[in-house]
Design a protein around this motif. Structure first.
Motif, PDB file in Angstrom:
ATOM      1  N   PHE A  61       0.863  -1.177   0.000  1.00 50.84           N
ATOM      2  CA  PHE A  61       0.000   0.000   0.000  1.00 50.84           C
ATOM      3  C   PHE A  61       0.901   1.229   0.000  1.00 50.84           C
ATOM      4  CE2 PHE A  61      -2.295   3.338   2.316  1.00 50.84           C
ATOM      5  CZ  PHE A  61      -3.501   3.366   1.637  1.00 50.84           C
ATOM      6  N   VAL A  62       0.891   1.984  -1.105  1.00 45.03           N
ATOM      7  CA  VAL A  62       1.673   3.219  -1.211  1.00 45.03           C
ATOM      8  C   VAL A  62       0.679   4.368  -1.332  1.00 45.03           C
ATOM      9  CG1 VAL A  62       3.355   4.523  -2.565  1.00 45.03           C
ATOM     10  CG2 VAL A  62       3.604   2.036  -2.326  1.00 45.03           C
ATOM     11  N   ALA A  63       0.841   5.366  -0.472  1.00 43.19           N
ATOM     12  CA  ALA A  63      -0.108   6.485  -0.463  1.00 43.19           C
ATOM     13  C   ALA A  63       0.612   7.818  -0.370  1.00 43.19           C
ATOM     14  CB  ALA A  63      -1.074   6.336   0.711  1.00 43.19           C
ATOM     15  N   PHE A  64       0.013   8.812  -1.034  1.00 51.96           N
ATOM     16  CA  PHE A  64       0.512  10.183  -1.031  1.00 51.96           C
ATOM     17  C   PHE A  64      -0.631  11.069  -0.547  1.00 51.96           C
ATOM     18  CE2 PHE A  64       2.969   7.812  -4.019  1.00 51.96           C
ATOM     19  CZ  PHE A  64       4.269   8.257  -3.834  1.00 51.96           C
ATOM     20  N   TYR A  65      -0.388  11.798   0.546  1.00 55.42           N
ATOM     21  CA  TYR A  65      -1.427  12.578   1.210  1.00 55.42           C
ATOM     22  C   TYR A  65      -1.282  14.074   0.962  1.00 55.42           C
ATOM     23  CZ  TYR A  65      -2.357   8.267   3.694  1.00 55.42           C
ATOM     24  OH  TYR A  65      -2.675   6.973   3.993  1.00 55.42           O
ATOM     25  N   ASP A  66      -2.396  14.753   0.941  1.00 47.75           N
ATOM     26  CA  ASP A  66      -2.533  16.208   0.932  1.00 47.75           C
ATOM     27  C   ASP A  66      -2.398  16.844  -0.445  1.00 47.75           C
ATOM     28  OD1 ASP A  66      -2.811  15.774   3.627  1.00 47.75           O
ATOM     29  OD2 ASP A  66      -1.002  16.849   4.212  1.00 47.75           O
ATOM     30  N   GLY A  67      -2.039  16.086  -1.460  1.00 47.39           N
ATOM     31  CA  GLY A  67      -2.019  16.631  -2.819  1.00 47.39           C
ATOM     32  C   GLY A  67      -0.962  17.682  -3.067  1.00 47.39           C
ATOM     33  N   MET A  68       0.173  17.556  -2.413  1.00 44.31           N
ATOM     34  CA  MET A  68       1.259  18.494  -2.663  1.00 44.31           C
ATOM     35  C   MET A  68       1.844  18.222  -4.050  1.00 44.31           C
ATOM     36  SD  MET A  68       2.935  18.610   1.084  1.00 44.31           S
ATOM     37  CE  MET A  68       1.907  18.922   2.500  1.00 44.31           C
ATOM     38  N   ARG A  69       1.907  19.246  -4.858  1.00 39.76           N
ATOM     39  CA  ARG A  69       2.214  19.113  -6.276  1.00 39.76           C
ATOM     40  C   ARG A  69       3.477  18.292  -6.545  1.00 39.76           C
ATOM     41  NH1 ARG A  69       0.906  21.195 -11.046  1.00 39.76           N
ATOM     42  NH2 ARG A  69       2.524  21.296 -12.638  1.00 39.76           N
ATOM     43  N   ASP A  70       4.590  18.699  -5.990  1.00 43.13           N
ATOM     44  CA  ASP A  70       5.840  17.998  -6.297  1.00 43.13           C
ATOM     45  C   ASP A  70       5.774  16.534  -5.879  1.00 43.13           C
ATOM     46  OD1 ASP A  70       6.877  20.296  -7.392  1.00 43.13           O
ATOM     47  OD2 ASP A  70       8.100  20.808  -5.642  1.00 43.13           O
ATOM     48  N   ALA A  71       5.243  16.278  -4.695  1.00 42.81           N
ATOM     49  CA  ALA A  71       5.145  14.907  -4.214  1.00 42.81           C
ATOM     50  C   ALA A  71       4.172  14.090  -5.064  1.00 42.81           C
ATOM     51  CB  ALA A  71       4.717  14.876  -2.753  1.00 42.81           C
ATOM     52  N   ALA A  72       3.051  14.680  -5.428  1.00 37.43           N
ATOM     53  CA  ALA A  72       2.044  13.952  -6.215  1.00 37.43           C
ATOM     54  C   ALA A  72       2.576  13.598  -7.597  1.00 37.43           C
ATOM     55  CB  ALA A  72       0.765  14.772  -6.328  1.00 37.43           C
ATOM     56  N   LEU A  73       3.155  14.565  -8.290  1.00 36.78           N
ATOM     57  CA  LEU A  73       3.638  14.294  -9.647  1.00 36.78           C
ATOM     58  C   LEU A  73       4.837  13.362  -9.628  1.00 36.78           C
ATOM     59  CD1 LEU A  73       3.234  17.840 -11.248  1.00 36.78           C
ATOM     60  CD2 LEU A  73       1.628  15.918 -11.264  1.00 36.78           C
ATOM     61  N   PHE A  74       5.764  13.580  -8.714  1.00 35.01           N
ATOM     62  CA  PHE A  74       6.920  12.702  -8.566  1.00 35.01           C
ATOM     63  C   PHE A  74       6.467  11.286  -8.191  1.00 35.01           C
ATOM     64  CE2 PHE A  74       9.809  10.768  -5.433  1.00 35.01           C
ATOM     65  CZ  PHE A  74      10.923  10.530  -6.223  1.00 35.01           C
ATOM     66  N   GLY A  75       5.600  11.188  -7.187  1.00 36.37           N
ATOM     67  CA  GLY A  75       5.142   9.876  -6.730  1.00 36.37           C
ATOM     68  C   GLY A  75       4.393   9.116  -7.805  1.00 36.37           C
ATOM     69  N   ALA A  76       3.530   9.803  -8.529  1.00 38.96           N
ATOM     70  CA  ALA A  76       2.772   9.142  -9.599  1.00 38.96           C
ATOM     71  C   ALA A  76       3.707   8.595 -10.668  1.00 38.96           C
ATOM     72  CB  ALA A  76       1.767  10.112 -10.210  1.00 38.96           C
ATOM     73  N   GLU A  77       4.676   9.397 -11.057  1.00 42.51           N
ATOM     74  CA  GLU A  77       5.606   8.968 -12.099  1.00 42.51           C
ATOM     75  C   GLU A  77       6.486   7.812 -11.630  1.00 42.51           C
ATOM     76  OE1 GLU A  77       9.486  10.871 -14.228  1.00 42.51           O
ATOM     77  OE2 GLU A  77       7.692  12.136 -14.146  1.00 42.51           O
ATOM     78  N   GLU A  78       7.037   7.913 -10.432  1.00 44.97           N
ATOM     79  CA  GLU A  78       7.912   6.848  -9.920  1.00 44.97           C
ATOM     80  C   GLU A  78       7.151   5.543  -9.720  1.00 44.97           C
ATOM     81  OE1 GLU A  78      11.295   6.711  -9.474  1.00 44.97           O
ATOM     82  OE2 GLU A  78      11.208   8.599 -10.553  1.00 44.97           O
ATOM     83  N   CYS A  79       5.965   5.629  -9.148  1.00 46.00           N
ATOM     84  CA  CYS A  79       5.175   4.410  -8.932  1.00 46.00           C
ATOM     85  C   CYS A  79       4.777   3.784 -10.262  1.00 46.00           C
ATOM     86  CB  CYS A  79       3.950   4.720  -8.077  1.00 46.00           C
ATOM     87  SG  CYS A  79       4.356   5.018  -6.343  1.00 46.00           S
ATOM     88  N   ASP A  80       4.374   4.581 -11.217  1.00 43.55           N
ATOM     89  CA  ASP A  80       4.019   4.067 -12.541  1.00 43.55           C
ATOM     90  C   ASP A  80       5.215   3.360 -13.166  1.00 43.55           C
ATOM     91  OD1 ASP A  80       2.506   3.559 -14.834  1.00 43.55           O
ATOM     92  OD2 ASP A  80       3.021   5.489 -15.726  1.00 43.55           O
ATOM     93  N   ARG A  81       6.375   3.972 -13.091  1.00 47.26           N
ATOM     94  CA  ARG A  81       7.594   3.392 -13.658  1.00 47.26           C
ATOM     95  C   ARG A  81       7.908   2.038 -13.030  1.00 47.26           C
ATOM     96  NH1 ARG A  81      12.617   3.322 -12.470  1.00 47.26           N
ATOM     97  NH2 ARG A  81      12.559   4.721 -10.693  1.00 47.26           N
ATOM     98  N   LEU A  82       7.606   1.868 -11.756  1.00 51.17           N
ATOM     99  CA  LEU A  82       7.882   0.629 -11.034  1.00 51.17           C
ATOM    100  C   LEU A  82       6.728  -0.374 -11.090  1.00 51.17           C
ATOM    101  CD1 LEU A  82       9.515   2.255  -7.905  1.00 51.17           C
ATOM    102  CD2 LEU A  82      10.688   0.823  -9.601  1.00 51.17           C
ATOM    103  N   GLY A  83       5.641   0.011 -11.727  1.00 52.28           N
ATOM    104  CA  GLY A  83       4.485  -0.876 -11.788  1.00 52.28           C
ATOM    105  C   GLY A  83       3.667  -0.896 -10.508  1.00 52.28           C
ATOM    106  N   LEU A  84       3.823   0.111  -9.668  1.00 53.76           N
ATOM    107  CA  LEU A  84       3.039   0.227  -8.442  1.00 53.76           C
ATOM    108  C   LEU A  84       1.825   1.114  -8.704  1.00 53.76           C
ATOM    109  CD1 LEU A  84       5.860   0.998  -5.861  1.00 53.76           C
ATOM    110  CD2 LEU A  84       4.439  -1.051  -5.891  1.00 53.76           C
ATOM    111  N   ARG A  85       0.669   0.662  -8.306  1.00 54.47           N
ATOM    112  CA  ARG A  85      -0.528   1.500  -8.377  1.00 54.47           C
ATOM    113  C   ARG A  85      -0.728   2.090  -6.992  1.00 54.47           C
ATOM    114  NH1 ARG A  85      -6.597   0.510  -8.899  1.00 54.47           N
ATOM    115  NH2 ARG A  85      -7.236   2.366 -10.026  1.00 54.47           N
ATOM    116  N   ALA A  86      -0.563   3.401  -6.890  1.00 53.98           N
ATOM    117  CA  ALA A  86      -0.598   4.087  -5.601  1.00 53.98           C
ATOM    118  C   ALA A  86      -1.956   4.729  -5.346  1.00 53.98           C
ATOM    119  CB  ALA A  86       0.494   5.157  -5.566  1.00 53.98           C
TER     120      ALA A  86
END
Length: 194
Positions: A61-86
């Motif tokens: 379970f990988v989660a990103f809270y509060d919708g902070m722009r840098d964290a959200a965009l970075f996290g979405a891209e990194e998780c997608d690259r690794l095949g993780l659905r966050a």
């Protein structure tokens, strides 16, 4: 509340959940976050609260809270690259608008790969939701997520990670609007039927 039993211990041993939770991610910590994401990506399948564990072993379970722009965009891209659905839990009336300016189009792009969950409009706790604020804090964010993603959110998290309590207006309203699971600081629980 049910007391912990040996059956709970056995179930946890069979199918534990490994959780990584992020809020703001400073640039100097990105390599550390990448390492942690790579590590959990190899541990097991994604945790989905509506699907039973297929095999013994951990689910992720990988989660990103509060919708902070840098964290959200970075996290979405990194998780997608690794095949993780966050899971992403945005605030739409953020306490720091300079940190949280993810556009609706960017949320749609994130939702095409990941899951968007409910987290109130302005980071209110469930105890702070009143008849005067329930529309703004609960109903409108859920409707906005549905408009962005094409489906209502099924999972939510309150500031402070509180568990479900039907005596609280925010919880009852979230349940009435489709929230079926609630992430707390120490559990992911199924919201009981009304």
């Amino acid at each position: 509340m049910t007391r912990w039993t040996p059956g709970h211990s056995a179930a946890l041993t069979r199918s534990p959940i490994v959780a990584l939770n992020f809020h703001e991610i400073d640039a100097e910590h990105r390599d550390e976050v990448r390492r942690a994401l790579r590590h959990v990506a190899g541990l097991g399948p994604r945790y989905d609260p509506d699907e039973p564990a297929e095999d013994e072993g951990p689910r992720v379970f990988v989660a990103f809270y509060d919708g902070m722009r840098d964290a959200a965009l970075f996290g979405a891209e990194e998780c997608d690259r690794l095949g993780l659905r966050a899971y992403f839990f945005p605030l739409f009336q953020h306490y720091d608008p300079h940190l949280a300016n993810v556009t609706d189009d960017e949320w749609r792009q994130i939702a095409a790969v990941h899951e968007i969950g409910f987290h109130t409009a302005s980071h209110a706790t469930v105890a702070e939701v009143t008849p005067l604020t329930v529309r703004r804090e609960v109903i409108e964010p859920i409707a906005r997520i549905e408009a962005l993603t094409g489906r209502p959110p099924r999972i939510g998290a309150w500031k402070g990670g509180t568990r479900f309590d039907a005596a609280l207006l925010g919880n009852r309203t979230a349940r009435e609007h489709g929230i079926r699971h609630l992430v707390s600081n120490w559990s992911i629980e199924r919201v009981p039927a009304a």
